[in-house]
Design an enzyme around this catalytic site. Structure first.
Site, PDB file in Angstrom:
ATOM      1  CB  CYS A   1      -0.959  -0.036   1.186  1.00 19.56           C
ATOM      2  SG  CYS A   1      -2.243   1.228   1.136  1.00 19.56           S
TER       3      CYS A   1
ATOM      4  CG  HIS B   1      -6.245  -1.462  -0.850  1.00 14.90           C
ATOM      5  ND1 HIS B   1      -5.379  -1.147  -1.860  1.00 14.90           N
ATOM      6  CD2 HIS B   1      -5.758  -0.871   0.260  1.00 14.90           C
ATOM      7  CE1 HIS B   1      -4.417  -0.383  -1.395  1.00 14.90           C
ATOM      8  NE2 HIS B   1      -4.616  -0.206  -0.096  1.00 14.90           N
TER       9      HIS B   1
ATOM     10  CG  ASP C   1      -6.990  -1.938  -4.638  1.00 16.87           C
ATOM     11  OD1 ASP C   1      -7.309  -0.847  -4.120  1.00 16.87           O
ATOM     12  OD2 ASP C   1      -5.850  -2.425  -4.538  1.00 16.87           O
TER      13      ASP C   1
END
Length: 266
Positions: free
Chosen positions: A142, A219, A187
């Site tokens: 991320c 995600h 996502d």
């Protein structure tokens, strides 16, 4: 932008079970918190190591356990605190202002923008070198993915990122080494149009690249997925294996000129 900025989904997830076996340390003369998991025994890849650049939750149970897994796979791994002690708590309260946190930090005095994070990444690379690591791979989850991409042209030899956020197109176009990406089917940060655009950019870099799409996950699956849910457990495990396999293949590949140049920068 090759992926959207972080949002609330970037800190939502579950705690992995287990007891970390590495060590909490400080680098840069005690100024930066870190966690190191050292590879030992016959599986240790001499001179090879991993710089772990975490998501916004920073150094916590899950990142420690994943680092331990990389160490067990032969790679001494260093997780660095990219946030100066100001990481986002897991599952933050509703209404948490991510952009305020990014721009100013929770106290208004600790921004988490590139000009503040880049020097910490460089300090992490230096600390790995001091541990005897010559060939450096990096994993970024991320938030951390942006900085794997940014430094894959100078300090890092090989990169792996999962569900990336905040990566700019020009950063992706400038990579100077092999890059592997683990993507989630659902996502909002790295949606299908961003995946396709990233593929177009990567194809022009001349570098080896890989993008694997995991179905049934969203995600954060590689570091915060629900391990009691079979599809999430499988995707997390396979993304980890994807990273190790990528490093096994490319970290020992001939990159002497590139590494010599990077040594001169650090």
């Amino acid at each position: 932008m090759a992926s959207h900025p972080p949002a609330e989904c970037c800190a939502v997830g579950t705690l992995f079970a287990g007891t970390p076996s590495g060590e909490s340390i400080k680098i840069d003369d005690g100024r930066v918190e870190a966690y190191v998991a050292k590879a030992t025994g016959s599986r240790a890849r001499k001179g090879c190591g991993i710089l772990y650049l975490p998501d916004v939750i920073g150094i916590w149970q899950n990142s420690k356990l994943i680092a331990d897994g990389f160490a067990a796979s032969g790679y001494t791994t260093l997780v660095v605190d990219l946030f100066d002690g100001d990481a986002v708590p897991p599952n933050p309260p509703k209404g948490f202002q991510f952009f305020d946190w990014l721009e100013r930090g929770t106290d208004g005095r600790r921004p988490h923008t590139a000009e503040h994070v880049d020097p910490i990444v460089v300090k992490g690379v230096k600390a790995l070198r001091e541990l005897g690591v010559d060939k450096i791979a990096a994993v970024g989850y991320c938030f951390g993915a942006k900085y794997v991409v940014r430094h894959l042209k100078d300090a890092i030899d090989v990169g792996f990122v999962a569900h990336p956020s905040f990566v700019e197109e020009d950063e992706l176009a400038a990579i100077g080494g092999p890059l592997s990406i683990a993507a989630a089917e659902t996502d909002q940060i790295f949606p299908p149009e961003k995946r396709r655009r990233s593929e177009e950019i990567l194809a022009k870099t001349g570098q080896p690249y890989q993008m694997t799409l995991y179905s049934g996950v969203s995600h954060g699956f590689a570091v915060r997925g629900k391990q009691e849910v079979r599809v999430q457990r499988f995707a997390k495990r396979e993304a980890f294996r994807q990273a190790v396999t990528w490093f096994d293949e490319f970290l020992d590949a001939d990159g002497g000129d590139r590494r010599s140049r990077r040594h001169s920068l650090l």
